[in-house]
Design a protein around this motif. Structure first.
Motif, PDB file in Angstrom:
ATOM      1  N   LYS A  35      52.819  53.285  47.946  1.00  0.00           N
ATOM      2  CA  LYS A  35      52.428  52.039  47.270  1.00  0.00           C
ATOM      3  C   LYS A  35      51.384  51.292  48.091  1.00  0.00           C
ATOM      4  O   LYS A  35      50.394  50.793  47.556  1.00  0.00           O
ATOM      5  CB  LYS A  35      53.656  51.155  47.036  1.00  0.00           C
ATOM      6  CG  LYS A  35      53.333  49.894  46.251  1.00  0.00           C
ATOM      7  CD  LYS A  35      54.581  49.076  46.043  1.00  0.00           C
ATOM      8  CE  LYS A  35      54.357  47.835  45.267  1.00  0.00           C
ATOM      9  NZ  LYS A  35      53.475  46.865  45.831  1.00  0.00           N
ATOM     10  N   ASN A  38      48.150  53.176  47.787  1.00  0.00           N
ATOM     11  CA  ASN A  38      47.563  52.951  46.456  1.00  0.00           C
ATOM     12  C   ASN A  38      47.002  51.524  46.317  1.00  0.00           C
ATOM     13  O   ASN A  38      45.921  51.333  45.747  1.00  0.00           O
ATOM     14  CB  ASN A  38      48.592  53.220  45.357  1.00  0.00           C
ATOM     15  CG  ASN A  38      48.837  54.712  45.170  1.00  0.00           C
ATOM     16  OD1 ASN A  38      48.002  55.526  45.524  1.00  0.00           O
ATOM     17  ND2 ASN A  38      49.995  55.056  44.619  1.00  0.00           N
ATOM     18  N   ASP A  39      47.755  50.547  46.830  1.00  0.00           N
ATOM     19  CA  ASP A  39      47.272  49.158  46.793  1.00  0.00           C
ATOM     20  C   ASP A  39      45.968  49.029  47.587  1.00  0.00           C
ATOM     21  O   ASP A  39      45.017  48.368  47.139  1.00  0.00           O
ATOM     22  CB  ASP A  39      48.323  48.203  47.364  1.00  0.00           C
ATOM     23  CG  ASP A  39      49.510  48.015  46.445  1.00  0.00           C
ATOM     24  OD1 ASP A  39      49.402  48.412  45.264  1.00  0.00           O
ATOM     25  OD2 ASP A  39      50.532  47.458  46.895  1.00  0.00           O
ATOM     26  N   ARG A  40      45.953  49.663  48.757  1.00  0.00           N
ATOM     27  CA  ARG A  40      44.755  49.616  49.588  1.00  0.00           C
ATOM     28  C   ARG A  40      43.588  50.295  48.855  1.00  0.00           C
ATOM     29  O   ARG A  40      42.470  49.790  48.850  1.00  0.00           O
ATOM     30  CB  ARG A  40      45.034  50.293  50.940  1.00  0.00           C
ATOM     31  CG  ARG A  40      43.866  50.299  51.860  1.00  0.00           C
ATOM     32  CD  ARG A  40      43.600  48.924  52.409  1.00  0.00           C
ATOM     33  NE  ARG A  40      42.476  48.981  53.319  1.00  0.00           N
ATOM     34  CZ  ARG A  40      41.709  47.981  53.611  1.00  0.00           C
ATOM     35  NH1 ARG A  40      41.963  46.807  53.069  1.00  0.00           N
ATOM     36  NH2 ARG A  40      40.728  48.101  54.448  1.00  0.00           N
ATOM     37  N   LYS A  41      43.878  51.453  48.210  1.00  0.00           N
ATOM     38  CA  LYS A  41      42.853  52.167  47.456  1.00  0.00           C
ATOM     39  C   LYS A  41      42.336  51.309  46.300  1.00  0.00           C
ATOM     40  O   LYS A  41      41.127  51.204  46.067  1.00  0.00           O
ATOM     41  CB  LYS A  41      43.419  53.488  46.924  1.00  0.00           C
ATOM     42  CG  LYS A  41      42.407  54.308  46.166  1.00  0.00           C
ATOM     43  CD  LYS A  41      43.046  55.570  45.624  1.00  0.00           C
ATOM     44  CE  LYS A  41      42.086  56.355  44.803  1.00  0.00           C
ATOM     45  NZ  LYS A  41      42.082  56.087  43.418  1.00  0.00           N
ATOM     46  N   GLU A  42      43.245  50.658  45.575  1.00  0.00           N
ATOM     47  CA  GLU A  42      42.849  49.772  44.464  1.00  0.00           C
ATOM     48  C   GLU A  42      42.014  48.593  44.984  1.00  0.00           C
ATOM     49  O   GLU A  42      41.025  48.211  44.363  1.00  0.00           O
ATOM     50  CB  GLU A  42      44.078  49.266  43.716  1.00  0.00           C
ATOM     51  CG  GLU A  42      44.754  50.306  42.867  1.00  0.00           C
ATOM     52  CD  GLU A  42      46.032  49.780  42.222  1.00  0.00           C
ATOM     53  OE1 GLU A  42      46.231  48.537  42.188  1.00  0.00           O
ATOM     54  OE2 GLU A  42      46.822  50.607  41.765  1.00  0.00           O
ATOM     55  N   PHE A  43      42.437  48.042  46.127  1.00  0.00           N
ATOM     56  CA  PHE A  43      41.688  46.928  46.711  1.00  0.00           C
ATOM     57  C   PHE A  43      40.268  47.382  47.077  1.00  0.00           C
ATOM     58  O   PHE A  43      39.289  46.681  46.805  1.00  0.00           O
ATOM     59  CB  PHE A  43      42.421  46.394  47.952  1.00  0.00           C
ATOM     60  CG  PHE A  43      41.680  45.302  48.658  1.00  0.00           C
ATOM     61  CD1 PHE A  43      41.642  44.019  48.131  1.00  0.00           C
ATOM     62  CD2 PHE A  43      40.985  45.559  49.847  1.00  0.00           C
ATOM     63  CE1 PHE A  43      40.948  43.002  48.774  1.00  0.00           C
ATOM     64  CE2 PHE A  43      40.287  44.560  50.488  1.00  0.00           C
ATOM     65  CZ  PHE A  43      40.266  43.279  49.951  1.00  0.00           C
ATOM     66  N   ASP A  45      38.660  50.002  45.802  1.00  0.00           N
ATOM     67  CA  ASP A  45      37.932  50.281  44.557  1.00  0.00           C
ATOM     68  C   ASP A  45      37.478  48.990  43.885  1.00  0.00           C
ATOM     69  O   ASP A  45      36.341  48.902  43.395  1.00  0.00           O
ATOM     70  CB  ASP A  45      38.815  51.088  43.583  1.00  0.00           C
ATOM     71  CG  ASP A  45      39.028  52.520  44.045  1.00  0.00           C
ATOM     72  OD1 ASP A  45      38.249  52.978  44.909  1.00  0.00           O
ATOM     73  OD2 ASP A  45      39.968  53.173  43.538  1.00  0.00           O
ATOM     74  N   GLU A  46      38.345  48.000  43.845  1.00  0.00           N
ATOM     75  CA  GLU A  46      38.002  46.696  43.242  1.00  0.00           C
ATOM     76  C   GLU A  46      36.881  46.025  44.030  1.00  0.00           C
ATOM     77  O   GLU A  46      35.947  45.469  43.451  1.00  0.00           O
ATOM     78  CB  GLU A  46      39.247  45.796  43.203  1.00  0.00           C
ATOM     79  CG  GLU A  46      39.029  44.463  42.557  1.00  0.00           C
ATOM     80  CD  GLU A  46      38.828  44.575  41.055  1.00  0.00           C
ATOM     81  OE1 GLU A  46      38.261  43.605  40.494  1.00  0.00           O
ATOM     82  OE2 GLU A  46      39.179  45.587  40.437  1.00  0.00           O
ATOM     83  N   SER A  47      36.929  46.115  45.332  1.00  0.00           N
ATOM     84  CA  SER A  47      35.871  45.531  46.169  1.00  0.00           C
ATOM     85  C   SER A  47      34.545  46.231  45.925  1.00  0.00           C
ATOM     86  O   SER A  47      33.493  45.574  45.822  1.00  0.00           O
ATOM     87  CB  SER A  47      36.242  45.637  47.650  1.00  0.00           C
ATOM     88  OG  SER A  47      37.384  44.852  47.936  1.00  0.00           O
ATOM     89  N   ARG A  49      33.705  47.804  43.145  1.00  0.00           N
ATOM     90  CA  ARG A  49      33.278  47.417  41.799  1.00  0.00           C
ATOM     91  C   ARG A  49      32.658  46.018  41.820  1.00  0.00           C
ATOM     92  O   ARG A  49      31.588  45.783  41.230  1.00  0.00           O
ATOM     93  CB  ARG A  49      34.467  47.456  40.837  1.00  0.00           C
ATOM     94  CG  ARG A  49      34.082  47.207  39.376  1.00  0.00           C
ATOM     95  CD  ARG A  49      35.289  47.158  38.479  1.00  0.00           C
ATOM     96  NE  ARG A  49      36.238  46.108  38.823  1.00  0.00           N
ATOM     97  CZ  ARG A  49      36.086  44.813  38.532  1.00  0.00           C
ATOM     98  NH1 ARG A  49      35.000  44.407  37.903  1.00  0.00           N
ATOM     99  NH2 ARG A  49      36.990  43.933  38.879  1.00  0.00           N
ATOM    100  N   LYS A  50      33.290  45.081  42.510  1.00  0.00           N
ATOM    101  CA  LYS A  50      32.752  43.715  42.610  1.00  0.00           C
ATOM    102  C   LYS A  50      31.417  43.715  43.358  1.00  0.00           C
ATOM    103  O   LYS A  50      30.504  42.957  43.004  1.00  0.00           O
ATOM    104  CB  LYS A  50      33.755  42.797  43.305  1.00  0.00           C
ATOM    105  CG  LYS A  50      34.939  42.447  42.448  1.00  0.00           C
ATOM    106  CD  LYS A  50      35.899  41.529  43.170  1.00  0.00           C
ATOM    107  CE  LYS A  50      37.089  41.191  42.289  1.00  0.00           C
ATOM    108  NZ  LYS A  50      38.061  40.341  42.975  1.00  0.00           N
TER     109      LYS A  50
END
Length: 168
Positions: A35, A38-43, A45-47, A49-50
């Motif tokens: 988890k 995955n959270d780190r990966k999402e963060f 990926d979101e960074s 993307r932003k």
């Protein structure tokens, strides 16, 4: 060689402990770790993307600012052109007004000069007529002191009048 090869009991208990630790990790440790990963990966990926969105916005803002700057330059050129045309029109109008005013003043001056000239000619004629009458009066007075000369002048004038009357 006993140190290099373990016995069966040690191997068994090590396997049991390994399976228990693996089960505990599997049940509670790995989900938390997965988890977090995955959270780190999402963060991340979101960074990313932003960051891409920010770069796109920055590129759009740069394009917009260049277009606004170009539009401002065009408006500035148009305003300067209009100001120049207005200035030229004002200068031309002022020149026309000055020419008209100069022509008006010149014609007024000519009329005034002509009026003064006519007044001067009238004054000179009046003075000449007055002087002529005075001179004629003195000459006649001197010439006509005797009765004989008066009679000759009267006859001469009557003759001239009768000749002028016959010619008409």
């Amino acid at each position: 060689m006993d140190l290099i090869t373990p016995d069966f009991g040690l191997l068994f208990w090590m396997t049991v402990v390994f399976l228990i630790v693996f089960f505990i990790l599997w049940k509670w440790g790995f989900p938390v770790i997965v988890k977090m990963v995955n959270d780190r990966k999402e963060f991340i990926d979101e960074s990313l993307r932003k960051a891409r969105e920010a770069n796109e916005r920055l590129a759009n803002i740069k394009t917009e600012s260049e277009s606004i700057l170009q539009e401002a330059r065009e408006k500035q050129a148009l305003i300067l052109k209009e100001a120049s045309e207005t200035r030229n029109a004002i200068v031309e109008k002022a020149k026309e007004n000055a020419r008209a005013e100069g022509a008006r003043l010149l014609s007024e001056a000519k009329a005034e000069i002509e009026s003064e000239k006519q007044n001067a000619i009238r004054d000179i004629r009046a003075q000449v007529a007055e002087l002529s009458v005075q001179i004629a009066g003195k000459v006649l007075h001197k010439e006509l002191q005797s009765d004989k000369k008066q009679m000759e002048l009267i006859e001469k004038l009557l003759d001239e009048i009768s000749v002028d009357g016959d010619n008409k």
